[in-house]
Design a protein around this motif. Structure first.
Motif, PDB file in Angstrom:
ATOM      1  N   GLU A 133       3.988  40.263 -29.218  1.00 45.95           N
ATOM      2  CA  GLU A 133       5.138  40.365 -28.935  1.00 45.95           C
ATOM      3  C   GLU A 133       5.711  39.102 -28.500  1.00 45.95           C
ATOM      4  O   GLU A 133       5.135  38.065 -28.243  1.00 45.95           O
ATOM      5  CB  GLU A 133       4.872  41.218 -27.270  1.00 45.95           C
ATOM      6  N   TYR A 134       6.985  38.986 -28.896  1.00 41.63           N
ATOM      7  CA  TYR A 134       7.773  37.890 -28.795  1.00 41.63           C
ATOM      8  C   TYR A 134       7.913  37.407 -27.400  1.00 41.63           C
ATOM      9  O   TYR A 134       8.608  38.252 -26.852  1.00 41.63           O
ATOM     10  CB  TYR A 134       9.087  37.887 -29.691  1.00 41.63           C
ATOM     11  N   VAL A 135       7.953  36.068 -26.831  1.00 46.73           N
ATOM     12  CA  VAL A 135       7.940  35.690 -25.732  1.00 46.73           C
ATOM     13  C   VAL A 135       8.653  34.544 -25.466  1.00 46.73           C
ATOM     14  O   VAL A 135       8.875  33.570 -24.471  1.00 46.73           O
ATOM     15  CB  VAL A 135       6.697  35.729 -24.829  1.00 46.73           C
ATOM     16  N   SER A 136       9.098  33.960 -26.627  1.00 44.86           N
ATOM     17  CA  SER A 136       9.630  32.527 -26.425  1.00 44.86           C
ATOM     18  C   SER A 136      11.062  32.365 -25.962  1.00 44.86           C
ATOM     19  O   SER A 136      11.516  33.506 -25.920  1.00 44.86           O
ATOM     20  CB  SER A 136       9.613  32.003 -28.150  1.00 44.86           C
ATOM     21  N   SER A 137      11.481  31.395 -25.536  1.00 43.06           N
ATOM     22  CA  SER A 137      12.692  31.172 -24.948  1.00 43.06           C
ATOM     23  C   SER A 137      13.115  29.652 -24.925  1.00 43.06           C
ATOM     24  O   SER A 137      12.149  28.845 -25.051  1.00 43.06           O
ATOM     25  CB  SER A 137      13.033  31.773 -23.513  1.00 43.06           C
ATOM     26  N   GLY A 138      14.445  29.355 -24.807  1.00 45.94           N
ATOM     27  CA  GLY A 138      14.721  27.962 -24.575  1.00 45.94           C
ATOM     28  C   GLY A 138      15.072  27.103 -26.003  1.00 45.94           C
ATOM     29  O   GLY A 138      15.136  27.843 -27.161  1.00 45.94           O
ATOM     30  N   ALA A 139      15.286  25.859 -25.973  1.00 45.48           N
ATOM     31  CA  ALA A 139      15.571  25.093 -27.051  1.00 45.48           C
ATOM     32  C   ALA A 139      14.765  25.043 -27.744  1.00 45.48           C
ATOM     33  O   ALA A 139      14.886  24.551 -29.115  1.00 45.48           O
ATOM     34  CB  ALA A 139      16.184  23.673 -26.485  1.00 45.48           C
ATOM     35  N   ASP A 140      13.454  25.329 -27.867  1.00 43.81           N
ATOM     36  CA  ASP A 140      12.416  24.786 -28.642  1.00 43.81           C
ATOM     37  C   ASP A 140      12.110  26.260 -29.659  1.00 43.81           C
ATOM     38  O   ASP A 140      11.088  26.347 -30.520  1.00 43.81           O
ATOM     39  CB  ASP A 140      11.118  24.848 -27.736  1.00 43.81           C
ATOM     40  N   GLU A 141      12.849  27.445 -29.468  1.00 46.52           N
ATOM     41  CA  GLU A 141      12.820  28.479 -30.386  1.00 46.52           C
ATOM     42  C   GLU A 141      13.129  27.859 -31.951  1.00 46.52           C
ATOM     43  O   GLU A 141      14.256  27.308 -32.009  1.00 46.52           O
ATOM     44  CB  GLU A 141      13.615  29.650 -29.818  1.00 46.52           C
ATOM     45  N   ASP A 142      12.391  28.328 -32.646  1.00 50.43           N
ATOM     46  CA  ASP A 142      12.869  28.430 -34.212  1.00 50.43           C
ATOM     47  C   ASP A 142      14.093  29.119 -34.330  1.00 50.43           C
ATOM     48  O   ASP A 142      14.811  28.797 -35.150  1.00 50.43           O
ATOM     49  CB  ASP A 142      11.657  28.960 -35.173  1.00 50.43           C
ATOM     50  N   VAL A 143      14.185  30.150 -33.872  1.00 46.42           N
ATOM     51  CA  VAL A 143      15.392  31.176 -34.094  1.00 46.42           C
ATOM     52  C   VAL A 143      15.783  31.636 -32.831  1.00 46.42           C
ATOM     53  O   VAL A 143      14.873  31.860 -31.873  1.00 46.42           O
ATOM     54  CB  VAL A 143      15.265  32.158 -35.183  1.00 46.42           C
ATOM     55  N   VAL A 144      16.892  32.130 -32.453  1.00 45.32           N
ATOM     56  CA  VAL A 144      17.571  32.985 -31.422  1.00 45.32           C
ATOM     57  C   VAL A 144      17.435  34.529 -31.699  1.00 45.32           C
ATOM     58  O   VAL A 144      17.783  34.775 -32.643  1.00 45.32           O
ATOM     59  CB  VAL A 144      18.795  32.607 -30.893  1.00 45.32           C
ATOM     60  N   PHE A 145      16.334  35.224 -30.853  1.00 50.73           N
ATOM     61  CA  PHE A 145      16.279  36.532 -31.094  1.00 50.73           C
ATOM     62  C   PHE A 145      16.576  37.523 -30.111  1.00 50.73           C
ATOM     63  O   PHE A 145      16.264  37.199 -28.863  1.00 50.73           O
ATOM     64  CB  PHE A 145      14.658  36.603 -31.343  1.00 50.73           C
ATOM     65  N   PHE A 146      17.324  38.565 -30.277  1.00 53.77           N
ATOM     66  CA  PHE A 146      17.735  39.359 -29.377  1.00 53.77           C
ATOM     67  C   PHE A 146      16.969  40.583 -29.741  1.00 53.77           C
ATOM     68  O   PHE A 146      16.840  41.160 -30.685  1.00 53.77           O
ATOM     69  CB  PHE A 146      19.158  39.699 -29.541  1.00 53.77           C
ATOM     70  N   LYS A 147      16.156  41.138 -28.466  1.00 52.58           N
ATOM     71  CA  LYS A 147      15.579  42.543 -28.488  1.00 52.58           C
ATOM     72  C   LYS A 147      16.571  43.605 -28.541  1.00 52.58           C
ATOM     73  O   LYS A 147      17.552  43.560 -27.514  1.00 52.58           O
ATOM     74  CB  LYS A 147      14.569  42.616 -27.499  1.00 52.58           C
ATOM     75  N   GLN A 148      16.581  44.545 -29.272  1.00 56.97           N
ATOM     76  CA  GLN A 148      17.463  45.661 -29.249  1.00 56.97           C
ATOM     77  C   GLN A 148      17.432  46.787 -28.129  1.00 56.97           C
ATOM     78  O   GLN A 148      16.241  47.402 -28.325  1.00 56.97           O
ATOM     79  CB  GLN A 148      17.633  46.325 -30.638  1.00 56.97           C
ATOM     80  N   THR A 149      18.252  46.578 -27.236  1.00 55.41           N
ATOM     81  CA  THR A 149      18.093  47.796 -26.014  1.00 55.41           C
ATOM     82  C   THR A 149      19.408  48.629 -25.894  1.00 55.41           C
ATOM     83  O   THR A 149      19.287  49.481 -25.031  1.00 55.41           O
ATOM     84  CB  THR A 149      17.705  47.049 -24.702  1.00 55.41           C
ATOM     85  N   ILE A 150      20.268  48.373 -27.125  1.00 58.01           N
ATOM     86  CA  ILE A 150      21.274  49.191 -26.989  1.00 58.01           C
ATOM     87  C   ILE A 150      21.243  50.308 -28.307  1.00 58.01           C
ATOM     88  O   ILE A 150      21.154  49.817 -29.443  1.00 58.01           O
ATOM     89  CB  ILE A 150      22.631  48.584 -27.218  1.00 58.01           C
ATOM     90  N   TYR A 151      21.567  51.395 -28.082  1.00 57.01           N
ATOM     91  CA  TYR A 151      21.194  52.262 -29.212  1.00 57.01           C
ATOM     92  C   TYR A 151      22.251  52.621 -30.100  1.00 57.01           C
ATOM     93  O   TYR A 151      23.576  52.363 -29.786  1.00 57.01           O
ATOM     94  CB  TYR A 151      20.989  53.809 -28.546  1.00 57.01           C
ATOM     95  N   ASN A 152      22.231  52.646 -31.099  1.00 55.21           N
ATOM     96  CA  ASN A 152      23.252  52.636 -32.495  1.00 55.21           C
ATOM     97  C   ASN A 152      23.827  51.452 -32.803  1.00 55.21           C
ATOM     98  O   ASN A 152      24.863  51.044 -33.209  1.00 55.21           O
ATOM     99  CB  ASN A 152      24.124  53.768 -32.307  1.00 55.21           C
ATOM    100  N   ALA A 153      23.295  50.271 -31.936  1.00 62.02           N
ATOM    101  CA  ALA A 153      24.099  49.036 -31.943  1.00 62.02           C
ATOM    102  C   ALA A 153      23.353  47.988 -32.958  1.00 62.02           C
ATOM    103  O   ALA A 153      23.646  46.761 -32.677  1.00 62.02           O
ATOM    104  CB  ALA A 153      24.245  48.237 -30.785  1.00 62.02           C
ATOM    105  N   CYS A 154      22.562  48.484 -33.811  1.00 62.26           N
ATOM    106  CA  CYS A 154      21.729  47.400 -34.868  1.00 62.26           C
ATOM    107  C   CYS A 154      22.799  46.361 -35.518  1.00 62.26           C
ATOM    108  O   CYS A 154      22.375  45.477 -35.662  1.00 62.26           O
ATOM    109  CB  CYS A 154      20.712  48.189 -35.691  1.00 62.26           C
ATOM    110  N   GLY A 155      23.985  47.051 -35.772  1.00 57.40           N
ATOM    111  CA  GLY A 155      24.888  46.150 -36.421  1.00 57.40           C
ATOM    112  C   GLY A 155      25.320  45.009 -35.523  1.00 57.40           C
ATOM    113  O   GLY A 155      25.533  43.886 -36.229  1.00 57.40           O
ATOM    114  N   LEU A 156      25.378  45.394 -34.422  1.00 55.76           N
ATOM    115  CA  LEU A 156      25.602  44.210 -33.474  1.00 55.76           C
ATOM    116  C   LEU A 156      24.964  43.292 -33.308  1.00 55.76           C
ATOM    117  O   LEU A 156      25.101  41.924 -33.263  1.00 55.76           O
ATOM    118  CB  LEU A 156      26.137  44.776 -32.046  1.00 55.76           C
ATOM    119  N   TYR A 157      23.341  43.673 -33.279  1.00 64.00           N
ATOM    120  CA  TYR A 157      22.273  42.892 -33.183  1.00 64.00           C
ATOM    121  C   TYR A 157      22.150  41.777 -34.362  1.00 64.00           C
ATOM    122  O   TYR A 157      22.136  40.549 -34.271  1.00 64.00           O
ATOM    123  CB  TYR A 157      21.331  43.361 -32.672  1.00 64.00           C
ATOM    124  N   ALA A 158      22.521  42.423 -35.800  1.00 64.45           N
ATOM    125  CA  ALA A 158      22.286  41.754 -36.810  1.00 64.45           C
ATOM    126  C   ALA A 158      23.445  40.703 -36.861  1.00 64.45           C
ATOM    127  O   ALA A 158      23.345  39.660 -37.247  1.00 64.45           O
ATOM    128  CB  ALA A 158      22.720  42.598 -38.105  1.00 64.45           C
TER     129      ALA A 158
END
Length: 240
Positions: free
Chosen positions: A76-101
């Motif tokens: 499971e991804y647990v990273s945060s902060g400026a050291d992340e290789d990428v900014v990652f958003f876990k999807q918790t809003i249904y039907n909003a995968c377009g927004l997360y992309a």
């Protein structure tokens, strides 16, 4: 897993462009359709560099089974902060995968430099960047400005949006970006356990490189070949 429901976005570059501008991305960036993965002339029409790719495709039982098997082997991804290789958003809003992309495309790599100060998106990045994925997800859920901007464009497009946000939609959006830190190509999907590294890109390569297009071709082939239900958009410089 889903605590909120949105009406899904249409796979339409005009809709995606309107939403990123309303969230605070400079009008010098826009989304454009990628009309071919193989025709050099059609690919040459796209402004470069391409900062992110958003792929929408039909979900199938075989795809869901394959991703579940892959995720079972991942931590499971647990990273945060400026050291992340990428900014990652876990999807918790249904039907909003377009927004997360869309968020993954605009919050990573050089695209983030085009986010205007004091904008809705700048605030989400500033607040969420230091938080681990679960807390970062709540920042998106609780943002009234994000929900308002989304709602204002979600009903637009060439096809009618579902009336009920809880209606099941058989299409899914994912994003491809190049890390600002290590030059790795990443697949970002808020429904996955973590960012998926696809290997390094050369310094002068963007996400329209052969490596990324080969990944997309493989996905299309696994879905039954050249499928008209696959659609690809690129985040690129707008024509001046």
């Amino acid at each position: 897993m889903y605590r909120k429901h949105f009406i899904p976005l249409e796979s339409n570059p005009d809709v995606f462009t309107e939403l990123i501008h309303s969230l605070g991305v400079s009008e010098s960036l826009c989304f454009e359709d990628v009309l071919s993965l193989d025709d050099p002339e059609l690919l040459a029409f796209l402004p470069r560099p391409a900062y992110g790719l958003v792929l929408v495709f039909p979900t199938t039982e075989s795809y869901e089974k394959r991703t579940e098997e892959e995720d079972a082997k991942l931590e499971e991804y647990v990273s945060s902060g400026a050291d992340e290789d990428v900014v990652f958003f876990k999807q918790t809003i249904y039907n909003a995968c377009g927004l997360y992309a869309l968020l993954h495309a605009t919050c990573n790599g050089p695209a983030r430099d085009f986010v205007e100060k004091e904008s809705t998106l700048a605030g989400l990045i500033e607040t969420g960047l230091s938080l681990e994925p679960e807390e970062r997800a709540l920042v998106l859920e609780k943002s009234e400005k994000l929900e308002s901007a989304y709602a204002s464009v979600a009903a637009k497009g060439d096809t009618a949006a579902p009336e009920d946000p809880e209606d099941e939609v058989d299409f899914h959006y994912i994003c491809f970006v190049k890390s600002h830190k290590n030059g790795q190509l990443y697949l970002l999907d808020g429904d996955r356990k973590r960012p998926i590294s696809l290997g390094p890109l050369e310094k002068d390569e963007d996400v329209l490189s052969k490596k990324c297009l080969d990944v997309i071709r493989t996905m299309m082939d696994s879905g039954g070949g050249e499928n008209i239900n696959f659609s690809l958009m690129a985040l690129v410089p707008a024509d001046s």
